[in-house]
Scaffold this active site. Structure first.
Site, PDB file in Angstrom:
ATOM      1  N   SER A 162      33.062  50.813 -43.333  1.00  0.00           N
ATOM      2  CA  SER A 162      34.416  51.504 -43.576  1.00  0.00           C
ATOM      3  C   SER A 162      34.528  52.526 -42.391  1.00  0.00           C
ATOM      4  O   SER A 162      33.694  53.145 -41.634  1.00  0.00           O
ATOM      5  CB  SER A 162      34.183  52.348 -44.852  1.00  0.00           C
ATOM      6  OG  SER A 162      35.177  53.273 -45.118  1.00  0.00           O
ATOM      7  N   TYR A 175      29.759  58.718 -49.962  1.00  0.00           N
ATOM      8  CA  TYR A 175      30.222  57.266 -49.636  1.00  0.00           C
ATOM      9  C   TYR A 175      30.107  57.469 -48.011  1.00  0.00           C
ATOM     10  O   TYR A 175      29.659  56.235 -47.636  1.00  0.00           O
ATOM     11  CB  TYR A 175      31.692  57.491 -50.161  1.00  0.00           C
ATOM     12  CG  TYR A 175      32.428  56.141 -49.880  1.00  0.00           C
ATOM     13  CD1 TYR A 175      32.161  55.130 -50.456  1.00  0.00           C
ATOM     14  CD2 TYR A 175      33.195  56.080 -48.727  1.00  0.00           C
ATOM     15  CE1 TYR A 175      32.890  53.745 -50.133  1.00  0.00           C
ATOM     16  CE2 TYR A 175      33.948  54.798 -48.177  1.00  0.00           C
ATOM     17  CZ  TYR A 175      33.564  53.734 -49.174  1.00  0.00           C
ATOM     18  OH  TYR A 175      34.540  52.614 -48.841  1.00  0.00           O
TER      19      TYR A 175
END
Length: 270
Positions: A162, A175
Site C-alpha cells: 500500500s 496498518y
C-alpha cells in the site's frame, strides 16, 4: 523444461471483493484458470460466477497455516500447478494514535496483513519449487538464452502492500507496520528464489474504490478524511480496482521477466 500448452493457473486471495475480485476477473480475461480464495466463501463464489475460464472458490483464513496449506492443496488438486499468485487478502483495522491503539488490534492486523502474506508465500513457493519450469513462448526468447523466461519460470507472485507501506499515515500505525513488512518480506523472498525461477513483487496502491475503503471511511477520524478525498489526487479521482488489477497481471506476465523484488507505486501522481 516444458512449453505451457494448457491454461496457466492464477491464485488470488481476497478474491471475493475489491482489488482481489478485479484481479481474478482480469486473469480470467487473459486466459488463466483461477483459484478465488477469500475468508467469505460466498463472496468468492460470486466472483467465480463472473469468470470466463475454469475456476474454483476456496474459503481461506490467511492468518492460519493449516488454512493456507489447504488452499494451495485445493488449487493443485484441481489444476496441477500454480503459475501466478496475488496475495491480496488483508484488513484495515481501527484508527487511533499509537498511545491509544489497543495492543490486540496491532496483533490482529499484523497477523492478517503481514503474517498472512508470509504464510501464502511459504506454501505457494513450496508448491512452485516442485513444478517444472515453463517456457511460455520459446520463439520469442530463442536469441536470448540467458533471459529467465527462456530458461523457464516456475511462478510469479505479487503481494498487496500500500501507499501506507511507503509513508507513515497518522492514526494508522498497525496498518502501516503491516504494509511496510510486506515490502520487506517481498524483497527477501525475491532474493531467495530468483535462481529457482520464481519472481516476487508487490503493488502499493493509494486510495482505491473498494468496499474496504467504504468501510474505512466510516471510521476515519476527521484529521485523516482528506486521504480519500478525490480532489487530493492530480486526476481528481481515486483508483478503480481494475487499474490495480492490470498492474498485478502485468507483474505476473512475460512482459517483465527481469522484474523481481520490486514494488510498483500506483498512487495517481501523489
Amino acid at each position: 523444461m516444458a512449453t505451457n500448452t494448457q491454461k496457466p493457473v492464477a491464485l488470488v486471495t481476497g478474491g471475493g471483493s475489491g482489488i482481489g475480485r478485479a484481479t481474478a476477473v482480469r486473469f480470467a480475461e487473459l486466459g488463466y484458470s483461477c483459484v478465488v480464495a477469500d475468508i467469505d466463501e460466498q463472496s468468492a463464489k460470486e466472483t467465480l460466477g463472473m469468470l470466463q475460464t475454469p475456476g474454483i472458490a476456496v474459503q481461506v483464513d490467511v492468518s492460519k497455516a493449516t488454512s493456507v496449506e489447504a488452499m494451495v492443496t485445493a488449487a493443485v488438486q484441481r489444476f496441477g500447478r500454480i503459475d501466478c499468485a496475488f496475495n491480496g487478502a488483508g484488513t484495515d483495522g481501527s484508527y487511533a494514535k499509537i498511545a491509544d491503539h489497543p495492543e490486540e488490534e496491532f496483533d490482529r492486523i499484523m497477523s492478517l496483513n503481514a503474517k498472512g502474506v508470509w504464510l501464502c508465500l511459504k506454501y505457494e513457493i513450496a508448491q512452485m519449487l516442485q513444478q517444472e519450469p515453463v517456457v511460455s513462448d520459446p520463439a520469442r526468447w530463442a536469441d536470448k538464452p540467458d533471459v529467465c523466461r527462456f530458461c523457464g519460470m516456475r511462478g510469479s507472485i505479487v503481494n498487496a502492500s500500500s501507499i501506507a507501506g511507503l509513508v507513515g499515515l497518522e492514526y494508522n500505525s498497525p496498518y502501516c507496520a503491516s504494509k511496510w513488512a510486506v515490502l520487506g518480506i517481498t524483497e527477501t523472498a525475491a532474493a531467495e528464489y530468483a535462481k529457482d525461477g520464481i519472481r516476487v513483487n508487490a503493488v502499493c496502491p493509494a486510495a482505491t474504490d473498494t468496499p474496504m475503503l467504504d468501510r474505512a471511511k466510516e471510521k476515519f477520524p476527521p484529521a485523516i478524511r482528506v486521504q480519500a478525498d478525490p480532489e487530493r489526487f492530480p486526476f481528481g479521482r481515486i483508483a478503480a480496482p481494475e487499474e490495480i488489477a492490470e498492474a498485478v497481471c502485468w507483474l505476473c506476465s512475460d512482459a517483465c521477466p527481469f522484474t523481481t523484488g520490486e514494488h510498483l507505486k500506483i498512487t495517481g501522481g501523489l
